[in-house]
Design a protein around this motif. Structure first.
Motif, PDB file in Angstrom:
ATOM      1  N   TRP A 190      -9.884   7.657   6.000  1.00 43.78           N
ATOM      2  CA  TRP A 190     -10.185   6.516   6.878  1.00 43.78           C
ATOM      3  C   TRP A 190     -10.645   7.020   8.250  1.00 43.78           C
ATOM      4  N   HIS A 206      -4.772  -0.891  11.087  1.00 45.11           N
ATOM      5  CA  HIS A 206      -5.956  -1.188  10.278  1.00 45.11           C
ATOM      6  C   HIS A 206      -5.546  -1.737   8.909  1.00 45.11           C
ATOM      7  N   LEU A 207      -4.577  -1.075   8.286  1.00 48.89           N
ATOM      8  CA  LEU A 207      -4.128  -1.536   6.965  1.00 48.89           C
ATOM      9  C   LEU A 207      -3.579  -2.957   7.041  1.00 48.89           C
ATOM     10  N   PHE A 264      -2.500  14.825  -2.652  1.00 51.13           N
ATOM     11  CA  PHE A 264      -1.151  14.390  -2.283  1.00 51.13           C
ATOM     12  C   PHE A 264      -0.332  15.384  -1.456  1.00 51.13           C
ATOM     13  N   VAL A 279      -6.547  -5.223   6.775  1.00 50.76           N
ATOM     14  CA  VAL A 279      -7.217  -5.183   5.456  1.00 50.76           C
ATOM     15  C   VAL A 279      -6.334  -5.819   4.385  1.00 50.76           C
ATOM     16  N   LEU A 280      -5.063  -5.451   4.389  1.00 55.45           N
ATOM     17  CA  LEU A 280      -4.173  -5.935   3.322  1.00 55.45           C
ATOM     18  C   LEU A 280      -3.923  -7.433   3.462  1.00 55.45           C
ATOM     19  N   ALA A 285       1.207   8.167   7.737  1.00 58.76           N
ATOM     20  CA  ALA A 285       0.147   7.356   8.306  1.00 58.76           C
ATOM     21  C   ALA A 285       0.324   7.271   9.811  1.00 58.76           C
ATOM     22  N   SER A 286      -0.803   7.269  10.511  1.00 63.20           N
ATOM     23  CA  SER A 286      -0.772   7.085  11.961  1.00 63.20           C
ATOM     24  C   SER A 286      -0.594   5.604  12.273  1.00 63.20           C
ATOM     25  N   PHE A 345       0.855  -1.186   0.000  1.00 62.28           N
ATOM     26  CA  PHE A 345       0.000   0.000   0.000  1.00 62.28           C
ATOM     27  C   PHE A 345       0.885   1.228   0.000  1.00 62.28           C
ATOM     28  N   ARG A 384      -6.034  -9.654   4.656  1.00 64.26           N
ATOM     29  CA  ARG A 384      -7.216 -10.341   4.134  1.00 64.26           C
ATOM     30  C   ARG A 384      -7.238 -10.307   2.602  1.00 64.26           C
ATOM     31  N   ARG A 385      -6.948  -9.131   2.059  1.00 60.37           N
ATOM     32  CA  ARG A 385      -6.978  -9.024   0.590  1.00 60.37           C
ATOM     33  C   ARG A 385      -5.911  -9.908  -0.050  1.00 60.37           C
ATOM     34  N   TRP A 391       8.034   3.654  -1.119  1.00 62.10           N
ATOM     35  CA  TRP A 391       8.110   2.555  -0.152  1.00 62.10           C
ATOM     36  C   TRP A 391       6.678   2.213   0.280  1.00 62.10           C
ATOM     37  N   ASP A 451      -2.450   3.833  14.230  1.00 63.32           N
ATOM     38  CA  ASP A 451      -3.764   3.191  14.152  1.00 63.32           C
ATOM     39  C   ASP A 451      -4.109   2.795  12.718  1.00 63.32           C
ATOM     40  N   TYR A 452      -3.827   3.715  11.822  1.00 66.96           N
ATOM     41  CA  TYR A 452      -4.148   3.448  10.420  1.00 66.96           C
ATOM     42  C   TYR A 452      -3.285   2.290   9.908  1.00 66.96           C
ATOM     43  N   ASP A 477      -5.276   8.060   4.952  1.00 71.78           N
ATOM     44  CA  ASP A 477      -5.444   7.987   6.405  1.00 71.78           C
ATOM     45  C   ASP A 477      -6.437   9.031   6.890  1.00 71.78           C
ATOM     46  N   GLU A 516       0.169   8.315 -10.950  1.00 72.92           N
ATOM     47  CA  GLU A 516      -0.926   8.551 -10.017  1.00 72.92           C
ATOM     48  C   GLU A 516      -1.997   9.457 -10.623  1.00 72.92           C
ATOM     49  N   LEU A 523       3.323   5.135  -7.053  1.00 72.72           N
ATOM     50  CA  LEU A 523       3.772   3.841  -7.552  1.00 72.72           C
ATOM     51  C   LEU A 523       5.195   3.526  -7.105  1.00 72.72           C
ATOM     52  N   ARG A 543       1.253   5.559  -1.678  1.00 73.83           N
ATOM     53  CA  ARG A 543       0.605   6.691  -2.306  1.00 73.83           C
ATOM     54  C   ARG A 543       1.018   6.821  -3.760  1.00 73.83           C
TER      55      ARG A 543
END
Lengths: 268, 781
Positions: free
Chosen positions: B773, A254-255, B685, A258-259, A247-248, A180, A261-262, A187, A250-251, B770, B712, A184, A182
C-alpha cells in the motif's frame, strides 16, 4: 511459556463465582474459555494469585429473545453463537462475527463474556456492542457498552464483578463484518461492521484505537444521503489507531475507509 | 508387492501410522529416573556488561537443586563453540563463544545462568528469581551500519564488527560491463526468518561419574557432530559419549549446529550428578534458535539490447548476529550460485559477514541458495523489464544448455534441461492464457502479475575434495552399514537422520529393492551414535539420498558380492554363472538351481562356507560423491494485488522440478509442496523484526511472527521431468530444499509484474499489504 503458580477454584453459579472472587482478593482473575488468558499466563504477562473458573456456571449459557432485544449469556461459546438459529434470525451480524473468531478450537472454547471482560482492542463483539448501543449486565448492574469499554484491556468492571449477559437490540436487516487479517485465524488488523436498522445505518470499527469505535461521522453522512463512498471516506475521522509490526497508523486509517465502504456495498 | 516395483513407487510412509496417531517419541517424551529440569536465565538486553549475578533467592526456593553460572561451567567445559570455514574461509574476526556469558552479553536471550530444579515449573519460577545486574551498552542492530568504522562494537573487545570480507571473482567483470547496452541496479533484502520447527529444541543428559560416560538425547539433524563437539568441550573420550536424536519434529536447518544448551545441559548433569532435561519454550525458540537469511544485497546486471546477459556484480552483507554460526558462512554460497541457470561472461561477488547484537544466523532450508536464486531471478526480470522482453524469452536466450556446465566460479553442474522444465511449467500453468487474462484485467484496473523462477541448486553435500576443507577437517561423505540377521531380516544403519523427510520409507524401498527382500524385512535405523558405523554426517543440504542413499546402495552391493560367492558355493556353480533377480540367485540355464538371498544369509552363519570366507553377511560402506548434484526446475506464480488494500492473492502456482530419478514420487511431491509453502511464507508473511534503536526482538511470539497456515497457501500444481544425475549410480539428486529455493522469486516476480503499470519495479519481502500500500501511495504521487 510456563505460568507462575496460582490458586484455582471452580464456581457453579454466579453467586459462587462472585463470592470466590471476593475471598481471593484483588489479584484474582476469572477464567472462562481461557483463549486469551492462558497465553498471557504462559508468557507470565499476567500473574494472577487465583483463578476462578466459571466454566461450570451453566446458568450463563443461553440466547433469549425478549421483545425487540436479544439477551445472550456470558458463558455462551463462539461456536454456539455462530450456529444459533435465534442469533441468525434476530442478530445475524453477531453470528457472522462469531463464525470468524479465531479457529475452530478457539470458537469451541471461547465465550462472549470473556471477550467483553478481556476488552482487547482487536476484539470483534465490542464493536457490535458499541455500534448497536448494547447493554452489559453484570452480577450487580447494567452498563451501556460505550461506558463499559474504557481503555485497552480496561473495562468498568470492579475487581469482583462478573459479566453475566449482554443485551443487544435485534437487527435482522442488511449487515456485514469485514475483518482484514493476514491469516485466517488472526485478530483483525482492522475490522469494519455495518448494520442497517429501521433508523438508518450503524457503523463500527475494530482495532483502530484502544477500544471499539462507532463511526458516527459515517452514519450521519449516510443519514444525509451521501453515497457509500462519500460516507466511508469519513471512517477515519478522529481515529488514533495504533502503529505496530502489522500495520502503521496511516494504513489502519486507510483500511477503515476501504473496509467501511466495502462492508456497506456488500451489505446493501 | 513385487520387489521390482519398489523404486519409483508411491509407498505410503512407514513412519506415519506411528507419528500421526501420536506415538512418536520426541524430546519431551523421553525421561529418566531421577530426572531434574533446567531453565535458562537469559539476557533481556541485546548488549550489556554483567556486573553481578545474585542467585541467593533462587537457591532458597524449595525444590531448587542448583543455580550455575559461567564460573561453574568453566570447571567442566572448555574451548569456544566451533566455527567452520564453509564458503568464507578467510575470516577476519571470530569472537570467542563460551556457551554461557561470563562478562558481557551480546544478544537478547544469551544464557547468563541456569537453574536446575525438581520440576519444570519450579525451575521457571527460580529463573525469575535470579537477579542479574547489567550495565547496558549500545546495541548494534543494522548490519550495514555496523560496517562503518565509527559503529559501536558488538563485542567490546573486538577490533571491529567485520567477520569476513572477501570477493569471489568469476571472469573479467569490467570487460563484461564495458560492453553493456543496458545496466539495471537493485537493492534486495533477505529478511531474517525464524525456522519455527513444530518441535522446539530439547536436550536431556545423563552423566555417570562412575563409568565417566555421557548419554545425550537431543532433537538434532546431526547427532554425530554433536557428539564430536560435546565430547571435546567436556574432555570425555568420543567413544564414551552416546548421542541419541529420537523422532525430530522438524528442523529446517536449525538443528544442525551445536547450541549453548547442548553443552550446558550435559555439563549441569556432570556438576549435579543427576540426569537433567531442558525443553525450549516457543518464546526461547523465536529468540535464541538460529535465524535464517538476514542478508542485504546490492546488485547490478549488465546485458545487451538483444537480451544477452553479460555480467553480474553483487555485494552480500550477511548479518551474522553476535557470533558466527557454526555453518553460518555456508550462506555465502548465495554468491557462488548468483548466476543461476544462465551463461554470464563474468560475475563478481563480494561477501561481507557482519556481526550485530542479535541471535546468530545459520543455514535455514536452502541456506544461501534461495538468496542466490532470488537475486538472480529478480535481476533477470529487471533486465527483461528494462528491455521490454517477455521474461520467459529472456531466460531461454541465456540458459546453459551444454552439460556438464561449468559456472563462473568453476562449479560443474552435472546435468540439466532447463528448457524442458520451463516448457512444461508454461504449459501446465497456462502461461500464455494468463498473459491474455492479465492484459484484460489491466484494462479493468486490476493488478495481476505472472512471475517466473527458473532455478538450479547445488546440493548433495558433498565431495570430500570440497567439503573436508569447508568443515575444517571432516569430509561430508556418508556412511552406511547393512546387516543380514540369520532369519533374513535386514538392519540398515545410515549416518543421515530424518526430521520429517520420510527416510524410513525411501531408504527401506532402496535397500529392499537392491537386496531383493520384502520392504517389511528392512529395518532402517538412524539417529543413535551407539549404532551403525563410527561416524555419520547428518541431514542437511538435500544430501540424504544422493550421499546417504548411495552409501546404503554401495553397502548393498558389497553384500550382494559376498552373497553371490556364497550362493555359487552352495549351488556348486561359478559366481559368474549366477543371475540375481527378484531376490534370488539362479544358475544361468538351470532355473531350478536357486537360492534366495535370505537363504544365503542363513547359510552365511553356518559351517558350509567357501574356503577363506568369514561368517556373516554385513557390510560398512562410505560414499564419497565425485561431485555435488544439481537439481533444477521452473516455477510460475500468478498473483493479484488488491489495489486498495495491498493484499496479495496467489491465483495459481505451478512447479515443475527435476531431481533426477525418484525413489518415492509421493514423498518428493510432499517435499516440494512444503518447500514452496515455506518460501511463500518468506515472500509474503514472515519477518523477524528487531527494534532498530533498542535492539529488542519485536516479533517474539507466533502472534507477531506470521507463520502462514494451510488457509493462506495455494495448492500448487506439480510435475517433474527426469534428467538423471551422472554422478551417482542411482541417478538421483536432492529435493528437500527445492521448493524453498524456487518459490520466493516466482512470487515476488509476480507481485512486481502486477505493480509494473504503476511504475513499481521492485518489492522487498515480506510483500505485506501495508508495504505494498505504501509503495502504491508513493508511486501515485
Amino acid at each position: 511459556m510456563i505460568p507462575a503458580a496460582f490458586q484455582y477454584s471452580k464456581a457453579g453459579s454466579v453467586r459462587e463465582a462472585v463470592a470466590q472472587l471476593r475471598e481471593a482478593g484483588p489479584e484474582a482473575k476469572v477464567i472462562a474459555g481461557g483463549q486469551s488468558l492462558i497465553p498471557l499466563l504462559r508468557l507470565r504477562l499476567s500473574q494472577p494469585s487465583h483463578l476462578v473458573d466459571v466454566n461450570g456456571v451453566r446458568e450463563l449459557d443461553y440466547v433469549h429473545p425478549e421483545g425487540d432485544h436479544l439477551r445472550v449469556g456470558a458463558m455462551t461459546r463462539h461456536s454456539t453463537l455462530a450456529r444459533s438459529e435465534l442469533v441468525q434470525r434476530h442478530l445475524p451480524l453477531l453470528a457472522e462475527m462469531a463464525a470468524q473468531v479465531g479457529d475452530p478450537q478457539i470458537r469451541a472454547r471461547g465465550t462472549l463474556g470473556g471477550v467483553f471482560a478481556h476488552a482487547d482492542a482487536a476484539g470483534d463483539y465490542p464493536t457490535l456492542a458499541v455500534m448497536l448501543d448494547a447493554t452489559i449486565v453484570t452480577d450487580r448492574r447494567r452498563v451501556a457498552a460505550r461506558d463499559f469499554f474504557q481503555h485497552l484491556f480496561t473495562t468498568a468492571l470492579a475487581e469482583d464483578e462478573l459479566v453475566c449477559e449482554v443485551v443487544f437490540p435485534m437487527a435482522p436487516g442488511p449487515h456485514r463484518y469485514i475483518k482484514f487479517r493476514r491469516r485466517l485465524y488472526d485478530w483483525a488488523i482492522v475490522g469494519a461492521a455495518v448494520q442497517k436498522m429501521d433508523s438508518g445505518w450503524r457503523v463500527g470499527l475494530t482495532h483502530v484505537g484502544p477500544t471499539a469505535v462507532r463511526a458516527a461521522a459515517v452514519e450521519s453522512r449516510l443519514q444525509a444521503g451521501a453515497s457509500f463512498t462519500e460516507a466511508a471516506s469519513a471512517a477515519a475521522d478522529g481515529l488514533e489507531p495504533p502503529s505496530d509490526v502489522r500495520a502503521s497508523a496511516d494504513y489502519r486509517r486507510h483500511l477503515a475507509q476501504v473496509l467501511t465502504r466495502r462492508a456497506l456495498e456488500q451489505a446493501a | 508387492m513385487a520387489v521390482t516395483q519398489l523404486i519409483g513407487a508411491r509407498v505410503q510412509r512407514r513412519e506415519d501410522p506411528r507419528l500421526i496417531t501420536g506415538h512418536g517419541r520426541f524430546m519431551e517424551d523421553h525421561t529418566l529416573p531421577g530426572l531434574t529440569h533446567l531453565a535458562v536465565v537469559r539476557s533481556p538486553h541485546p548488549h550489556a556488561l554483567i556486573l553481578g549475578i545474585d542467585t541467593a533467592a533462587a537457591r532458597a526456593l524449595p525444590g531448587v537443586l542448583a543455580v550455575f553460572t559461567a564460573a561453574d561451567f568453566h570447571k567442566v567445559l572448555s574451548g569456544s563453540m566451533p566455527v567452520t570455514p564453509s564458503f568464507a574461509p578467510e575470516k577476519k574476526y571470530v569472537p570467542e563463544r563460551f556457551p554461557i556469558a561470563d562478562r558481557e552479553v551480546c544478544f537478547q536471550g544469551e544464557p547468563v545462568a541456569v537453574v536446575v530444579a525438581n520440576d519444570r515449573y519450579l525451575a521457571a519460577d527460580a529463573a525469575d528469581l535470579v537477579h542479574v545486574t547489567y550495565e547496558p551498552l549500545p546495541a548494534v542492530v543494522d548490519p550495514e551500519g555496523a560496517m562503518n568504522p565509527g559503529s559501536p562494537l558488538v563485542h567490546t573487545d573486538g577490533p571491529d564488527n567485520i567477520g569476513w570480507d572477501m570477493t569471489y571473482a568469476g571472469g573479467d567483470i569490467d570487460a563484461a560491463f564495458s560492453r553493456a547496452e543496458v545496466v539495471v541496479k537493485e537493492r534486495i533484502i533477505q529478511q531474517r526468518l525464524a525456522p519455527s520447527a513444530m518441535e522446539t529444541r530439547g536436550v536431556m543428559a545423563s552423566y555417570s561419574p562412575y563409568s565417566e560416560d555421557l548419554t545425550l538425547w537431543l532433537s538434532s539433524q546431526n547427532p554425530h557432530f554433536i557428539r564430536l563437539f560435546v565430547s571435546g568441550a567436556m574432555g570425555i573420550p568420543e567413544s564414551r559419549v552416546r548421542v541419541v536424536s529420537p523422532d525430530v519434529g522438524g528442523g529446517f536447518g536449525s538443528k544442525i549446529s551445536p547450541y549453548p544448551e547442548d553443552y550446558l545441559v550435559p555439563a549441569a548433569s556432570k556438576l549435579l550428578g543427576r540426569p537433567v532435561r531442558w525443553i525450549e519454550t516457543r518464546t526461547e525458540s523465536v529468540m535464541t534458535t538460529i535465524h535464517g537469511r538476514g542478508q542485504v544485497f546490492t546488485a547490478e546486471a549488465a546485458a545487451l539490447r538483444d537480451g544477452t546477459l553479460l555480467g553480474l556484480r553483487l555485494t552480500q552483507v550477511l548479518d551474522l548476529g553476535a557470533y558466527h554460526g557454526t555453518f553460518g558462512a555456508f550462506q555465502a554460497c548465495a554468491c557462488l550460485m548468483a548466476g543461476g541457470v544462465y551463461r554470464w561472461e563474468a560475475i563478481s561477488a563480494r561477501t561481507v559477514g557482519v556481526l550485530t547484537n542479535k541471535v546468530p544466523t545459520d543455514p535455514y532450508r536452502g541456506a544461501g541458495r534461495p538468496e542466490g536464486t532470488h537475486l538472480c531471478e529478480r535481476m533477470v526480470d529487471r533486465v527483461a523489464d528494462e528491455l521490454g522482453m517477455d521474461p520467459a524469452e529472456l531466460r531461454r536466450k541465456n540458459f546453459a544448455r551444454e552439460f556438464p556446465f561449468v559456472n563462473n566460479f568453476g562449479l560443474t553442474y552435472d546435468s540439466g534441461n532447463y528448457d524442458g522444465t520451463l516448457d512444461r511449467a508454461m504449459e501446465l500453468s497456462d502461461y500464455q492464457g494468463w498473459r491474455q487474462r492479465q492484459a484484460s484485467a489491466r484494462d479493468e484496473g486490476r493488478l495481476i502479475g505472472i512471475g517466473l523462477s527458473t532455478w538450479v541448486e547445488i546440493c548433495g553435500l558433498g565431495p570430500s575434495a570440497a567439503t573436508a576443507g569447508a568443515t575444517g577437517g571432516i569430509a561430508l561423505v556418508e556412511s552406511a552399514q547393512i546387516r543380514f540377521l540369520p532369519s533374513g531380516s535386514v538392519a540398515a544403519y545410515v549416518g543421515t537422520h530424518a526430521h520429517g523427510q520420510g527416510h524410513d520409507t525411501t531408504f527401506s524401498q532402496l535397500v529392499a529393492e537392491t537386496l531383493g527382500v520384502p520392504l517389511e524385512a528392512v529395518d532402517l535405523r538412524h539417529g543413535d551414535t551407539a549404532e551403525g558405523p563410527a561416524f555419520g554426517y547428518g541431514t542437511y543440504g538435500s544430501r540424504s539420498l544422493s550421499v546417504g542413499g548411495m552409501a546404503l546402495y554401495t553397502a548393498s552391493q558389497e553384500i550382494l558380492a559376498k552373497a553371490r560367492k556364497l550362493a555359487a558355493h552352495l549351488l556348486e556353480a561359478s559366481p559368474d554363472d549366477l543371475e540375481f533377480t527378484a531376490g534370488a540367485f539362479t544358475v544361468r540355464g538351470n532355473p531350478q538351481a536357486k537360492k534366495t538371498i535370505q537363504e544365503v544369509a542363513l547359510a552365511s552363519y553356518g559351517g558350509n562356507l567357501p574356503a577363506g570366507m568369514e561368517q556373516g553377511l554385513e557390510a560398512v560402506s562410505h560414499f564419497d560423491p565425485p561431485n555435488f548434484v544439481w537439481p533444477f526446475g521452473a516455477h510460475v506464480c500468478v498473483a493479484e494485488v488488491d489495489r486498495e488494500t495491498g493484499a496479495v492473492e496467489i491465483l495459481s502456482y505451478t512447479g515443475v522440478d527435476d531431481c533426477g530419478n525418484v525413489i518415492n514420487p509421493m514423498i518428493v511431491e510432499g517435499q516440494v509442496q512444503g518447500g514452496i509453502a515455506q518460501s511463500i511464507a518468506q515472500a509474503l508473511f514472515e519477518e523477524v523484526v528487531y527494534d532498530g534503536e533498542s535492539g529488542q526482538l519485536v516479533t517474539g511470539t507466533m502472534l507477531d511472527y506470521l507463520v502462514p497456515t494451510m488457509n493462506e497457501l495455494p495448492t500448487p500444481q506439480l510435475d517433474r521431468t527426469v534428467t538423471p544425475s551422472p554422478t551417482n549410480a542411482l541417478g538421483v539428486k536432492g529435493i528437500g530444499e527445492a521448493g524453498t529455493i524456487a518459490a520466493s522469486a516466482a512470487v515476488i516476480n509476480a507481485v512486481c509484474d502486477a505493480l509494473r503499470p504503476l511504475g513499481i519495479h521492485h518489492v522487498d519481502m515480506p510483500a505485506s499489504p501495508d508495504r505494498l500500500w505504501r509503495l502504491m501511495q508513493e508511486a501515485g504521487r
